[in-house]
Write an enzyme that holds these catalytic residues in place. Structure first.
Site, PDB file in Angstrom:
ATOM      1  N   HIS A 152      15.351 -10.074   5.470  1.00  0.00           N
ATOM      2  CA  HIS A 152      16.097 -10.537   4.292  1.00  0.00           C
ATOM      3  C   HIS A 152      15.847  -9.534   3.154  1.00  0.00           C
ATOM      4  O   HIS A 152      15.019  -9.792   2.285  1.00  0.00           O
ATOM      5  CB  HIS A 152      15.626 -11.924   3.894  1.00  0.00           C
ATOM      6  CG  HIS A 152      16.436 -12.552   2.805  1.00  0.00           C
ATOM      7  ND1 HIS A 152      16.616 -13.918   2.703  1.00  0.00           N
ATOM      8  CD2 HIS A 152      17.088 -12.017   1.746  1.00  0.00           C
ATOM      9  CE1 HIS A 152      17.353 -14.186   1.635  1.00  0.00           C
ATOM     10  NE2 HIS A 152      17.660 -13.062   1.038  1.00  0.00           N
ATOM     11  N   ARG A 184       0.810  -1.220   0.000  1.00  0.00           N
ATOM     12  CA  ARG A 184       0.000   0.000   0.000  1.00  0.00           C
ATOM     13  C   ARG A 184       0.843   1.270   0.000  1.00  0.00           C
ATOM     14  O   ARG A 184       0.311   2.370   0.013  1.00  0.00           O
ATOM     15  CB  ARG A 184      -0.952   0.022   1.207  1.00  0.00           C
ATOM     16  CG  ARG A 184      -2.215  -0.795   1.003  1.00  0.00           C
ATOM     17  CD  ARG A 184      -3.139  -0.140  -0.016  1.00  0.00           C
ATOM     18  NE  ARG A 184      -4.237  -0.984  -0.377  1.00  0.00           N
ATOM     19  CZ  ARG A 184      -5.428  -0.961   0.236  1.00  0.00           C
ATOM     20  NH1 ARG A 184      -5.627  -0.179   1.279  1.00  0.00           N
ATOM     21  NH2 ARG A 184      -6.398  -1.746  -0.175  1.00  0.00           N
ATOM     22  N   HIS A 235      13.697 -21.929   7.293  1.00  0.00           N
ATOM     23  CA  HIS A 235      12.925 -22.001   6.037  1.00  0.00           C
ATOM     24  C   HIS A 235      11.825 -23.055   6.129  1.00  0.00           C
ATOM     25  O   HIS A 235      12.091 -24.244   6.237  1.00  0.00           O
ATOM     26  CB  HIS A 235      13.778 -22.250   4.797  1.00  0.00           C
ATOM     27  CG  HIS A 235      13.062 -21.799   3.557  1.00  0.00           C
ATOM     28  ND1 HIS A 235      13.259 -20.561   2.967  1.00  0.00           N
ATOM     29  CD2 HIS A 235      12.099 -22.402   2.828  1.00  0.00           C
ATOM     30  CE1 HIS A 235      12.464 -20.451   1.914  1.00  0.00           C
ATOM     31  NE2 HIS A 235      11.752 -21.545   1.807  1.00  0.00           N
ATOM     32  N   THR A 278      11.989 -17.317  -3.739  1.00  0.00           N
ATOM     33  CA  THR A 278      12.426 -17.401  -2.345  1.00  0.00           C
ATOM     34  C   THR A 278      13.757 -18.144  -2.310  1.00  0.00           C
ATOM     35  O   THR A 278      14.260 -18.581  -3.351  1.00  0.00           O
ATOM     36  CB  THR A 278      11.385 -18.117  -1.461  1.00  0.00           C
ATOM     37  OG1 THR A 278      11.818 -18.059  -0.093  1.00  0.00           O
ATOM     38  CG2 THR A 278      11.209 -19.587  -1.863  1.00  0.00           C
ATOM     39  N   GLU A 310      19.757 -11.244   6.534  1.00  0.00           N
ATOM     40  CA  GLU A 310      20.039 -12.312   5.576  1.00  0.00           C
ATOM     41  C   GLU A 310      20.104 -11.736   4.163  1.00  0.00           C
ATOM     42  O   GLU A 310      19.398 -10.763   3.852  1.00  0.00           O
ATOM     43  CB  GLU A 310      18.926 -13.361   5.604  1.00  0.00           C
ATOM     44  CG  GLU A 310      18.745 -14.011   6.950  1.00  0.00           C
ATOM     45  CD  GLU A 310      17.831 -15.203   6.870  1.00  0.00           C
ATOM     46  OE1 GLU A 310      16.936 -15.242   6.015  1.00  0.00           O
ATOM     47  OE2 GLU A 310      18.032 -16.118   7.687  1.00  0.00           O
ATOM     48  N   HIS A 355       7.539 -16.999   7.459  1.00  0.00           N
ATOM     49  CA  HIS A 355       6.393 -17.238   6.567  1.00  0.00           C
ATOM     50  C   HIS A 355       5.256 -17.946   7.299  1.00  0.00           C
ATOM     51  O   HIS A 355       4.138 -17.425   7.381  1.00  0.00           O
ATOM     52  CB  HIS A 355       6.846 -18.060   5.362  1.00  0.00           C
ATOM     53  CG  HIS A 355       5.826 -18.135   4.283  1.00  0.00           C
ATOM     54  ND1 HIS A 355       5.589 -17.107   3.386  1.00  0.00           N
ATOM     55  CD2 HIS A 355       4.951 -19.128   3.956  1.00  0.00           C
ATOM     56  CE1 HIS A 355       4.609 -17.464   2.567  1.00  0.00           C
ATOM     57  NE2 HIS A 355       4.224 -18.678   2.870  1.00  0.00           N
TER      58      HIS A 355
HETATM   59  C1  LIG Z   1      16.970 -17.733   3.805  1.00  0.00           C
HETATM   60  C2  LIG Z   1      15.584 -18.217   4.000  1.00  0.00           C
HETATM   61  O1  LIG Z   1      15.274 -19.356   3.849  1.00  0.00           O
HETATM   62  C3  LIG Z   1      14.584 -17.282   4.414  1.00  0.00           C
HETATM   63  O2  LIG Z   1      15.074 -16.647   5.501  1.00  0.00           O
HETATM   64  C4  LIG Z   1      14.311 -16.208   3.428  1.00  0.00           C
HETATM   65  O3  LIG Z   1      14.419 -14.982   4.065  1.00  0.00           O
HETATM   66  C5  LIG Z   1      12.933 -16.320   2.900  1.00  0.00           C
HETATM   67  O4  LIG Z   1      12.798 -15.262   1.992  1.00  0.00           O
HETATM   68  P1  LIG Z   1      11.333 -14.806   1.538  1.00  0.00           P
HETATM   69  O5  LIG Z   1      10.631 -14.302   2.771  1.00  0.00           O
HETATM   70  O6  LIG Z   1      11.612 -13.753   0.491  1.00  0.00           O
HETATM   71  O7  LIG Z   1      10.657 -16.059   0.991  1.00  0.00           O
HETATM   72  N1  LIG Z   2      16.227 -18.167   7.483  1.00  0.00           N
HETATM   73  C1  LIG Z   2      14.847 -18.571   7.525  1.00  0.00           C
HETATM   74  C2  LIG Z   2      13.992 -17.394   7.822  1.00  0.00           C
HETATM   75  O1  LIG Z   2      14.472 -16.342   8.228  1.00  0.00           O
HETATM   76  C3  LIG Z   2      12.540 -17.508   7.656  1.00  0.00           C
HETATM   77  O2  LIG Z   2      12.174 -18.489   6.736  1.00  0.00           O
HETATM   78  P1  LIG Z   2      10.584 -18.716   6.607  1.00  0.00           P
HETATM   79  O3  LIG Z   2      10.096 -19.092   7.974  1.00  0.00           O
HETATM   80  O4  LIG Z   2      10.007 -17.421   6.138  1.00  0.00           O
HETATM   81  O5  LIG Z   2      10.439 -19.843   5.613  1.00  0.00           O
END
Ligand SMILES: CC(=O)[C@@H](O)[C@H](O)COP(=O)(O)O
Ligand SMILES: NCC(=O)COP(=O)(O)O
Length: 241
Positions: free
Chosen positions: A43, A18, A195, A104, A74, A218
């Site tokens: 990241h 937004r 991840h 990703t 990251e 995530h």
């Molecule tokens: C390195 C890793 O696996 C994640 O920390 C990464 O930051 C995911 O990035 P996205 O949130 O862009 O999917």
């Molecule tokens: N390095 C993994 C991270 O910071 C988060 O990964 P995710 O939980 O978004 O898949």
């Protein structure tokens, strides 16, 4: 106990959709730290689709109010990323071998191939007393090389573990991750993981007591849509305690 570092990328994604500071990364970072999370992870990717370089400076400033808590940045060590990290001086920098156009992160470093470049980047970060982590696939034989280029820790890339969690392969896959973690420890490295970790799968991975820190974003964000941010962060902290 395993430290929880909450990845705020997906808060950044919502904010950027937004063009206003809502949701605020700083508000969510403060709320997460007040709940007891050990750290914040972001990241910033070259297109700044979610976390931005500005977020790195702002969250570092916020963390001055939280002695003992950490910022983990990251990313791929391109020129801009390194410029920002060397200025911000986070507690930890996790180097990830992502191309700019990747959806990703989906693989770890080929340290044998990239060792000269990695050794140079690691040295620059270590000069600023930044803890350096290499994002790695769970291959025990590759851990000694991570130490050889000067890194402090590995972060085990856990998508394969998460994908196997609800299958009959999980015991075998978890053993592979535990073996990789042990090989890292035997090489004098610390062990992080991340991840696709979530409330269901994180406990088994950390039960081996080899993992110092998990970074989760995530799934945590999606779980919060059901149960609320505070409840989910507290659940992770309880599981990891
Ligand atoms: C390195 C890793 O696996 C994640 O920390 C990464 O930051 C995911 O990035 P996205 O949130 O862009 O999917
Ligand atoms: N390095 C993994 C991270 O910071 C988060 O990964 P995710 O939980 O978004 O898949």
């Amino acid at each position: 106990m395993t430290h929880l570092s909450v990845n705020l990328n997906k808060i950044g994604l919502l904010r950027n959709s937004r063009g206003r500071d809502y949701p605020s990364m700083l508000t969510m970072a403060q709320r997460t730290l007040d709940l007891g999370a050990f750290g914040i992870t972001i990241h910033p990717r070259p297109d700044q689709r979610h976390a931005t370089y500005r977020d790195a400076y702002d969250i570092k400033e916020l963390l001055k109010q939280y002695p003992g808590r950490e910022l983990n940045i990251e990313g791929f060590p391109d020129e801009k990323f390194l410029e920002v990290v060397l200025e911000v001086e986070p507690d930890q920098c996790t180097l990830v071998p992502d191309d700019p156009n990747q959806l990703t992160s989906d693989h770890g470093w080929n340290v044998a191939r990239d060792q000269d470049a990695l050794r140079s980047v690691v040295a620059k970060l270590r000069e600023k007393n930044i803890r350096v982590v290499l994002f790695m696939d769970p291959i025990p034989e590759n851990m000694a090389l991570v130490k050889a280029v000067g890194a402090d820790r590995v972060e085990l890339y856990t998508e394969a573990y998460a994908n196997a969690y609800h299958t009959d392969r999980i015991e075998q896959i978890n053993q592979q991750y535990q073996a990789a973690a042990q090989a890292a420890l035997d090489s004098g490295l610390g062990v992080n993981a991340g991840h696709d970790l979530d409330l269901e799968n994180v406990a088994l991975l950390c039960a081996g007591k080899r993992i110092t820190e998990v970074s989760i974003g995530h799934a945590l964000t999606i779980e919060a849509l059901d149960s609320g941010w505070d409840n989910v962060v507290k659940k992770y902290l309880e599981i990891l305690s």
